[in-house]
Design an enzyme around this catalytic site. Structure first.
Site, PDB file in Angstrom:
ATOM      1  N   ARG A 155     -63.208  43.529-132.334  1.00  0.00           N
ATOM      2  CA  ARG A 155     -62.925  42.454-131.433  1.00  0.00           C
ATOM      3  C   ARG A 155     -63.934  42.161-130.411  1.00  0.00           C
ATOM      4  NH1 ARG A 155     -57.618  41.926-127.279  1.00  0.00           N
ATOM      5  NH2 ARG A 155     -58.506  40.712-125.711  1.00  0.00           N
ATOM      6  N   TRP A 210     -54.025  44.810-131.306  1.00  0.00           N
ATOM      7  CA  TRP A 210     -53.013  44.647-130.415  1.00  0.00           C
ATOM      8  C   TRP A 210     -52.323  45.969-130.225  1.00  0.00           C
ATOM      9  CZ3 TRP A 210     -50.457  39.166-130.901  1.00  0.00           C
ATOM     10  CH2 TRP A 210     -51.343  38.317-130.471  1.00  0.00           C
ATOM     11  N   ASP A 222     -61.699  42.145-122.519  1.00  0.00           N
ATOM     12  CA  ASP A 222     -60.456  41.373-121.698  1.00  0.00           C
ATOM     13  C   ASP A 222     -60.371  42.108-120.085  1.00  0.00           C
ATOM     14  OD1 ASP A 222     -58.536  39.779-121.006  1.00  0.00           O
ATOM     15  OD2 ASP A 222     -57.115  40.413-122.004  1.00  0.00           O
ATOM     16  N   ARG A 281     -63.539  27.780-122.588  1.00  0.00           N
ATOM     17  CA  ARG A 281     -63.401  29.095-122.551  1.00  0.00           C
ATOM     18  C   ARG A 281     -64.035  29.786-123.841  1.00  0.00           C
ATOM     19  NH1 ARG A 281     -58.609  31.688-121.322  1.00  0.00           N
ATOM     20  NH2 ARG A 281     -59.416  33.149-119.939  1.00  0.00           N
ATOM     21  N   GLU A 283     -54.357  42.354-113.654  1.00  0.00           N
ATOM     22  CA  GLU A 283     -53.650  42.608-114.700  1.00  0.00           C
ATOM     23  C   GLU A 283     -53.770  44.011-115.346  1.00  0.00           C
ATOM     24  OE1 GLU A 283     -54.686  39.792-117.874  1.00  0.00           O
ATOM     25  OE2 GLU A 283     -53.587  40.909-119.201  1.00  0.00           O
ATOM     26  N   GLU A 340     -55.683  33.144-129.035  1.00  0.00           N
ATOM     27  CA  GLU A 340     -54.276  33.994-129.021  1.00  0.00           C
ATOM     28  C   GLU A 340     -53.118  32.687-129.282  1.00  0.00           C
ATOM     29  OE1 GLU A 340     -54.480  35.379-125.005  1.00  0.00           O
ATOM     30  OE2 GLU A 340     -55.136  37.370-125.837  1.00  0.00           O
TER      31      GLU A 340
HETATM   32  C1  BDP Z   1     -55.323  37.951-121.333  1.00  0.00           C
HETATM   33  C2  BDP Z   1     -54.052  37.900-120.483  1.00  0.00           C
HETATM   34  C3  BDP Z   1     -53.441  36.880-121.206  1.00  0.00           C
HETATM   35  C4  BDP Z   1     -54.191  35.430-121.112  1.00  0.00           C
HETATM   36  C5  BDP Z   1     -55.339  35.732-121.665  1.00  0.00           C
HETATM   37  C6  BDP Z   1     -56.579  34.553-121.529  1.00  0.00           C
HETATM   38  O1  BDP Z   1     -53.082  39.205-120.828  1.00  0.00           O
HETATM   39  O2  BDP Z   1     -52.081  36.470-120.545  1.00  0.00           O
HETATM   40  O3  BDP Z   1     -53.519  34.402-121.498  1.00  0.00           O
HETATM   41  O4  BDP Z   1     -56.133  36.811-121.191  1.00  0.00           O
HETATM   42  O5  BDP Z   1     -57.470  35.101-120.656  1.00  0.00           O
HETATM   43  O6  BDP Z   1     -55.994  39.054-120.209  1.00  0.00           O
HETATM   44  O7  BDP Z   1     -56.376  33.539-122.270  1.00  0.00           O
END
Ligand code: BDP
Length: 712
Positions: free
Chosen positions: A350, A556, A379, A338, A407, A305
Site C-alpha cells: 500500500r 486492512w 495514512d 486527493r 484519528e 476506499e
Molecule cells: C482515513 C480515515 C477515513 C477517511 C480517509 C480519507 O480513516 O475515515 O475517509 O482516511 O482520508 O484516515 O479519505
C-alpha cells in the site's frame, strides 16, 4: 461574539473551581476554553496597561468593507479587554492623537509573494498596519493583538510578514446529518437543519479563530461526500456559511461526489469525457457561483476506499480533475484532487500505491488543479516517513494534507501536540533538486515554481464548548495555521506562543507547558508505535489490536503492517522486499535502505529486523522495543507531574480537565505497552528485561478489554 461570561458546560467543575479560587486566591476566572487563543486577558501590570492605552487612542480605517470593519472591531475589543480602555474607530483621527492606522495600499504588493501579506510600522507615534489586500489588514491586526497578548514592547511588533502558501485550508469531514467522520469534539459545527435562515453566532467565532492564524479557506463537508451538498436544498445553506466566512477573508469549498451527474443529475454515466457529463458539471458550477460568487472550488476523493471516480470509466485521475477544472476555470475556482488512493491488491504494498498512480500523470493536470497529498505514504500514522510523491511531481502543484483531528493519536484523550509531526515532514529533504529540496519548499512552490500552492489540515473542531474536545488539542489547530502561514516557525516557538495566549503568561509555567507539548508526540509514539511500527489498529483506530488478522482485504489487517514472525519484526521495503524505497531519491533511499544508517524512528517501516539484532542504540531489537514501550508509558507520569506544577498558573477548570484526561492517558499507555509486549513476546519468545515490571494482565485479558471498543 465570544463572551467571557458564557455559561460553563461543566457546572460541577465550575463549582469546584470557584471553591478553589476562594481557597487559593487564584485570580484566573473559570474558563471553558471557548475563547481559544483569543482570550485578551486583562493585563495585570498597570504600567504596561497604561503604556498600551496611551499608544492607542483611536483606530483609523479608511474603508468600510466587512473585512476592514472586522479588523478594527477585533482591535477595539481586544484592546478594551486587555487595557480597560475603549478605543474609538474613526475615519480621520484628531491631530496629534496616537493610535492605529489601517491602510490598504495596492503599492504594497511587493510585501508579499502571495497577496495576503502585511506590514506593521511605527510612524509619527502611530502604529500602522498596511497591506495590499483587505485580508492582509485583518492578519496584521491579529498579529498586533498576538503581540500585545504576550505583553511585548510595541517596537518589537514592527516588521513585514506574508504567507508562504496561498491556500491555507481546513478540511472538515462533516456529514449532512451533523456527524463528523473521525471527529472527537462533538458533532458538526454546521447546523444544517437551521441553515440558511438561522446563523449560529459560533460561525463567526470559527471564522475569527481561523483568520487570526491566517487560514483563508474551508471545505465544509466530508471527502466521502454526499451529493446532497450540491442540491438546491443544501447550496443555500453553504452560501449562508460562506457569507459569514467571507467577512473574515475565508473562501468556502465543497467536497464533491464524483458520481453526482448520475446520482443527482439522472444521467446514464459520470464519465468525465462524456459531453453531457461535462455540461452537467459546467451548469452545476455556474449555479454555485450564482449563489456563492467567491466560491473556492472542489475537493475530490476519487477511486479511493470505494468512492466513485474516473477510473470507473477507464479514465485517469487527470481526466477527472481536468473536467472539473474546466468547469471551474471561468470563475477562478480550483480543483483539489486527493492522492490518497490504494487498491485492494493482496500482493501490493500500500505504501507504493499513490506514487504508482500519480507520478505517471505528472504535468498532465490543468492549471487550476492541485494534487493534495497526505504527509505520509500510508495514512496519518503517529510517525510516517514523508510521502515519496513530494519528491517526484515537479510539474504538478502538490498540496499538503495534515490531519489535526487525532484519528490515530488517541482521539480526544491523549495529549499530542502535533507541530513536531508537521515540522518533521515539512523539513524532510526530498533531494528532488539536490540537497535542501525540503517538502516545505516543494509545497510552497519555491522549488518548482508551482502556480498554485496549498496546505490543508483535517479539522479537529466540533460542537464541544471548547471546540476540540481535549483542551490542549486547540494547539494543533493553532499550530497548523501558524505553519501554513510560515513553515519556518519552530514547533517550540509556536508552543510558547500558544501557551501564552491560551493558558498563562507566567514565564515558568509557559516553559513547563511548552516542554510537555514538545515531548508529547514522541511519548505517544513510544508507547503506541515505536521504532517505525504502524497501523496496529483496524476497527477502532484507538485500542491496541496488533493481533488483528482478518479482513476482506489484507491491508486492512494489523499483521499486514508489522509482519511479526518468529524471526523478527517490520515490513521489508528494501530491494529484497517490496522495494518501496526505490520511490525516494537515491540520497534518501541509500540512507534508509541500510538498517545501520536508517534512523531508528523509521526502522520497522523499511526493515524486517531479527529479534536479537543489535541496533544503533546498543540494545537488541527486543530490548529496544521494551525500552521504548516502557519509557513511553512512564513518561506520561512525567507529563502528569509537570502539569501539576502549573496548577496555580492555569485556569482551574482547564487544569482539572487536562488532569483527568492525563489520568486516562496513563492507563491507556499501560494498555498499549502491555498489549504490544505480550503479543510480540509470542513471536520473540524473549523475557521482558528484569528492570521492568511485568504486565498486570494476560494477553487474553487485554484482547477481551479491546473487544468492547469494537462492538457497534
Ligand atoms: C482515513 C480515515 C477515513 C477517511 C480517509 C480519507 O480513516 O475515515 O475517509 O482516511 O482520508 O484516515 O479519505
Amino acid at each position: 461574539m465570544i463572551s467571557p461570561n458564557m455559561p460553563s458546560r461543566y457546572p460541577l467543575k465550575a463549582f469546584f473551581a470557584i471553591i478553589f479560587l476562594l481557597l487559593t486566591g487564584h485570580d484566573a476566572c473559570a474558563d471553558d476554553g471557548y475563547r481559544l487563543w483569543l482570550r485578551y486577558e486583562r493585563i495585570s501590570d498597570p504600567k504596561m496597561r497604561e503604556a498600551y492605552s496611551k499608544s492607542f487612542t483611536f483606530i483609523a480605517t479608511t474603508g468600510s468593507s466587512d473585512i476592514l470593519h472586522n479588523a478594527a472591531k477585533e482591535l477595539q475589543n481586544g484592546i478594551a479587554a486587555m487595557t480597560g480602555t475603549q478605543v474609538p474607530i474613526v475615519n480621520t483621527p484628531a491631530k496629534n492623537a496616537r493610535g492605529i492606522m489601517l491602510t490598504v495600499s495596492p503599492a504594497l504588493n511587493a510585501v508579499s509573494r502571495t497577496t495576503d501579506g502585511y506590514s506593521i510600522g511605527l510612524e509619527s507615534g502611530n502604529v500602522t498596519i498596511k497591506a495590499s489586500q483587505e485580508a492582509g489588514i485583518l492578519y496584521g491586526s491579529f498579529a498586533l493583538l498576538r503581540h500585545l497578548q504576550q505583553h511585548l514592547p510595541l517596537e518589537k511588533a514592527v516588521g513585514e510578514s506574508s504567507p508562504k502558501i496561498q491556500l491555507r485550508m481546513l478540511n472538515h469531514w462533516d456529514n449532512p446529518e451533523g456527524t463528523i467522520e473521525r471527529g472527537y469534539a462533538g458533532s458538526s459545527l454546521w447546523k444544517w437543519y437551521d441553515l440558511p435562515e438561522t446563523l449560529d453566532p459560533r460561525y463567526e467565532d470559527y471564522a475569527r479563530a481561523n483568520a487570526s492564524v491566517g487560514i483563508n479557506g474551508t471545505v465544509v463537508n466530508n471527502v466521502n461526500a454526499s451529493a446532497r451538498f450540491l442540491t438546491i436544498e443544501y447550496l443555500p445553506k453553504v452560501a449562508a456559511l460562506a457569507g459569514v466566512f467571507r467577512k473574515y477573508g475565508i473562501k468556502t469549498y465543497l467536497s464533491i461526489h464524483f458520481a453526482a451527474p448520475k446520482t443527482l443529475g439522472g444521467l446514464k454515466t459520470s464519465d468525465p469525457l462524456d459531453p453531457e457529463v461535462r455540461q452537467w458539471w459546467a451548469d452545476k458550477v455556474k449555479e454555485i457561483y450564482q449563489i456563492i460568487p467567491d466560491f473556492g472550488g472542489f475537493l475530490v476523493k476519487a477511486n479511493s476506499e470505494g468512492e466513485p471516480g474516473p477510473q470507473d470509466y477507464g479514465r485517469t485521475h487527470a481526466d477527472g480533475a481536468n473536467m472539473l477544472a474546466e468547469a471551474l476555470a471561468p470563475f477562478n475556482g480550483v480543483v483539489i484532487w486527493r492522492a490518497f488512493v490504494y487498491k485492494a491488491d493482496p500482493t501490493a504494498d500500500r505504501f507504493k500505491a499513490a506514487h504508482e498512480e500519480f507520478v505517471p500523470l505528472d504535468g498532465k493536470f490543468a492549471k487550476n488543479v492541485i494534487v493534495q497529498v497526505k504527509n505520509g505514504p500510508i495514512d496519518f500514522q503517529p510517525r510516517e516517513p514523508f510521502s515519496p510523491l513530494f519528491g517526484n511531481m515537479p510539474r504538478t502543484p502538490l498540496g499538503m494534507e495534515f490531519q489535526l483531528t487525532q484519528e490515530y493519536l488517541g482521539f480526544a484523550t491523549h495529549w499530542v501536540y502535533e507541530a513536531p509531526l508537521f515540522k518533521e515532514c515539512l523539513d524532510s529533504d526530498t533531494y528532488v533538486n539536490g540537497k535542501g529540496s525540503t517538502v516545505a519548499r516543494v509545497i510552497d512552490g519555491s522549488l518548482h515554481g508551482y502556480p498554485l500552492t496549498c496546505i490543508a489540515g483535517v479539522a479537529n473542531t466540533g460542537s464541544d464548548r471548547n471546540w476540540t474536545g481535549h483542551p490542549m488539542a486547540q494547539a494543533n489547530w493553532y499550530a497548523f495555521g501558524r505553519l501554513a502561514w510560515d513553515h519556518t516557525l519552530t514547533a517550540e516557538a509556536i508552543a510558547h506562543e500558544w501557551a501564552q495566549l491560551s493558558l498563562t503568561t507566567e514565564p515558568k509555567a509557559v516553559a513547563t507547558i511548552s516542554d510537555i507539548m514538545l515531548r508529547s508526540r514522541a511519548i505517544y509514539v513510544d508507547y503506541n508505535t515505536p521504532l517505525g511500527l504502524s497501523r496496529p489498529w483496524t476497527g477502532s483506530h484507538y485500542a491496541p489490536e496488533p493481533w488483528q488478522n482478518r479482513s476482506s482485504r489484507p491491508d486492512w489487517t494489523a499483521i499486514y503492517y508489522h509482519r511479526a514472525d518468529t524471526v523478527g519484526l517490520g515490513f521489508d521495503r528494501t530491494a529484497n522486499g517490496s522495494n518501496a524505497l526505490q520511490q525516494y531519491r537515491p540520497e534518501v533511499s541509500r540512507l534508509w535502505a541500510n538498517p545501520e544508517t536508517c534512523p531508528l524512528s523509521y526502522l520497522l517501516w523499511f526493515h524486517h529486523i531479527p529479534w536479537s539484532q543489535k541496533l544503533s542504540s546498543g540494545r537488541s531489537l527486543w530490548d529496544e522495543l521494551c525500552h521504548k514501550l516502557y519509557s513511553g508509558a512512564d513518561s506520561v507520569v512525567w507529563m502528569q507531574q509537570q502539569w501539576k506544577l502549573v496548577q496555580t498558573s492555569v485556569d482551574p477548570v482547564i487544569h482539572a480537565d487536562v488532569n483527568g484526561r492525563l489520568t486516562k492517558q496513563f492507563g491507556e499507555a499501560l494498555w498499549w505497552r502491555d498489549a504490544w509486549v505480550l503479543y510480540l513476546q509470542t513471536f520473540s519468545q524473549k523475557p521482558i528485561p528484569d528492570s521492568y515490571p511485568k504486565p498486570g494482565k494476560t494477553l487474553e485479558e487485554i484482547k477481551r478489554s479491546v473487544n468492547s471498543y469494537l462492538i457497534r
